[in-house]
Design a protein around this motif. Structure first.
Motif, PDB file in Angstrom:
ATOM      1  N   GLU A  12       0.814  -1.205  -0.091  1.00  0.00           N
ATOM      2  CA  GLU A  12      -0.016  -0.117  -0.015  1.00  0.00           C
ATOM      3  C   GLU A  12       0.865   1.177  -0.039  1.00  0.00           C
ATOM      4  O   GLU A  12       1.118   1.723   1.091  1.00  0.00           O
ATOM      5  CB  GLU A  12      -0.938  -0.095   1.303  1.00  0.00           C
ATOM      6  N   PHE A  14       0.884   4.488  -0.601  1.00  0.00           N
ATOM      7  CA  PHE A  14       0.529   5.929  -0.210  1.00  0.00           C
ATOM      8  C   PHE A  14       0.524   5.949   1.426  1.00  0.00           C
ATOM      9  O   PHE A  14       1.088   6.436   1.876  1.00  0.00           O
ATOM     10  CB  PHE A  14      -0.786   6.152  -0.713  1.00  0.00           C
ATOM     11  N   SER A  15      -0.066   4.803   1.854  1.00  0.00           N
ATOM     12  CA  SER A  15       0.065   4.558   3.570  1.00  0.00           C
ATOM     13  C   SER A  15       1.491   4.408   3.886  1.00  0.00           C
ATOM     14  O   SER A  15       1.880   5.155   4.864  1.00  0.00           O
ATOM     15  CB  SER A  15      -0.956   3.376   3.845  1.00  0.00           C
ATOM     16  N   SER A  18       3.854   7.646   3.081  1.00  0.00           N
ATOM     17  CA  SER A  18       3.559   8.938   3.850  1.00  0.00           C
ATOM     18  C   SER A  18       3.720   8.775   5.364  1.00  0.00           C
ATOM     19  O   SER A  18       4.499   9.744   5.812  1.00  0.00           O
ATOM     20  CB  SER A  18       1.955   9.185   3.907  1.00  0.00           C
ATOM     21  N   HIS A  65       2.234  -1.318   6.196  1.00  0.00           N
ATOM     22  CA  HIS A  65       1.434  -1.114   5.100  1.00  0.00           C
ATOM     23  C   HIS A  65       2.418  -1.278   3.895  1.00  0.00           C
ATOM     24  O   HIS A  65       1.644  -1.463   2.614  1.00  0.00           O
ATOM     25  CB  HIS A  65       1.113   0.482   4.949  1.00  0.00           C
ATOM     26  N   ILE A 192      -6.108   6.377  -2.663  1.00  0.00           N
ATOM     27  CA  ILE A 192      -6.351   7.282  -1.329  1.00  0.00           C
ATOM     28  C   ILE A 192      -7.751   7.007  -1.035  1.00  0.00           C
ATOM     29  O   ILE A 192      -8.652   7.331  -1.696  1.00  0.00           O
ATOM     30  CB  ILE A 192      -6.044   8.545  -1.705  1.00  0.00           C
ATOM     31  N   HIS A 195      -8.678   5.312   4.852  1.00  0.00           N
ATOM     32  CA  HIS A 195      -7.494   4.879   5.665  1.00  0.00           C
ATOM     33  C   HIS A 195      -6.446   5.813   5.200  1.00  0.00           C
ATOM     34  O   HIS A 195      -5.746   6.280   6.380  1.00  0.00           O
ATOM     35  CB  HIS A 195      -6.891   3.373   5.824  1.00  0.00           C
ATOM     36  N   GLU A 196      -5.957   6.197   4.343  1.00  0.00           N
ATOM     37  CA  GLU A 196      -5.082   7.141   3.785  1.00  0.00           C
ATOM     38  C   GLU A 196      -5.361   8.380   4.370  1.00  0.00           C
ATOM     39  O   GLU A 196      -4.598   9.362   4.678  1.00  0.00           O
ATOM     40  CB  GLU A 196      -4.888   6.883   2.252  1.00  0.00           C
ATOM     41  N   HIS A 199      -4.561   8.424   7.715  1.00  0.00           N
ATOM     42  CA  HIS A 199      -2.926   8.905   7.754  1.00  0.00           C
ATOM     43  C   HIS A 199      -2.616  10.040   7.771  1.00  0.00           C
ATOM     44  O   HIS A 199      -1.706  10.668   8.667  1.00  0.00           O
ATOM     45  CB  HIS A 199      -2.308   8.007   6.844  1.00  0.00           C
TER      46      HIS A 199
END
Length: 214
Positions: A12, A14-15, A18, A65, A192, A195-196, A199
């Motif tokens: 994952e 993005f998660s 980030s 993630h 996104i 959950h994102e 975050h």
């Protein structure tokens, strides 16, 4: 589905990215925070606790993630990720109460907050697969909003403007947590989602808290 969901080594992206980037950033910001607290060992210790809790949560979350969702390591990191949220909340209370409070307001509140964290981590870990999502959310929000006492006291002593970073951070966390529980929004399907967004809310909260402590 976007190619961002298929970066090799990141389940994952993005998660993971980030929060790993956030961990690196808060480690750097933590050095500045520690320097600002020089001259009082207890104050410096409370700042180190806050920075360590921030970097721990973001690092564990980032690694969780990036792992294969089907593997055992992912499950273990998921449990640790949820536990680290309670640790971070307790760590974020520490410098505020060490620096601005004395007596019961310092040690009594910290004992309450860390006791809550220990109890919640134990329950969450023991009943990880069976605990309703609503109860888990209530534990996170309930622990965070123990700060109503702290906030009220600080407001009376220093005024509303002094409190703004904490108020905005608490609002951002609460909104992010409720959106996560509601499984909404889906900003970019597969990339996104709720959950994102949560975050990003966590990073915003940490930014406000860092600004307040600094």
């Amino acid at each position: 589905m976007s190619s961002l969901t298929a970066i090799p080594g990141f389940a994952e992206p993005f998660s993971s990215m980030s929060h790993l980037a956030g961990a690196a950033l808060f480690l750097v910001l933590g050095v500045a925070l520690g320097r600002r607290g020089r001259g009082d060992a207890l104050r410096v210790a409370s700042l180190v606790v806050f920075v360590a809790g921030s970097v721990l949560l973001l690092s564990v979350s980032g690694v969780y993630h990036l792992l294969d969702p089907a593997g055992t390591p992912r499950y273990v990191l998921k449990v640790l990720d949820h536990a680290a949220i309670f640790v971070l909340i307790a760590c974020s209370f520490s410098p505020v109460h060490i620096i601005l409070f004395r007596g019961w307001g310092r040690w009594g509140m910290l004992a309450l907050v860390w006791g809550f964290a220990a109890t919640a981590i134990t329950l969450k870990t023991m009943y990880f697969t069976s605990m309703p999502d609503g109860l888990g959310l209530a534990l996170y929000l309930g622990m965070g909003w123990l700060g109503v006492y702290s906030g009220t006291s600080i407001w009376r002593r220093f005024g509303r403007r002094y409190m703004e970073p904490i108020l905005l951070g608490g609002l951002a966390y609460s909104i992010g947590a409720v959106l996560e529980f509601s499984r909404w929004p889906v900003v970019w399907p597969g990339v996104i989602q709720c959950h994102e967004v949560f975050h990003l809310a966590v990073l915003v909260v940490l930014g406000f808290r860092w600004a307040f402590v600094y």
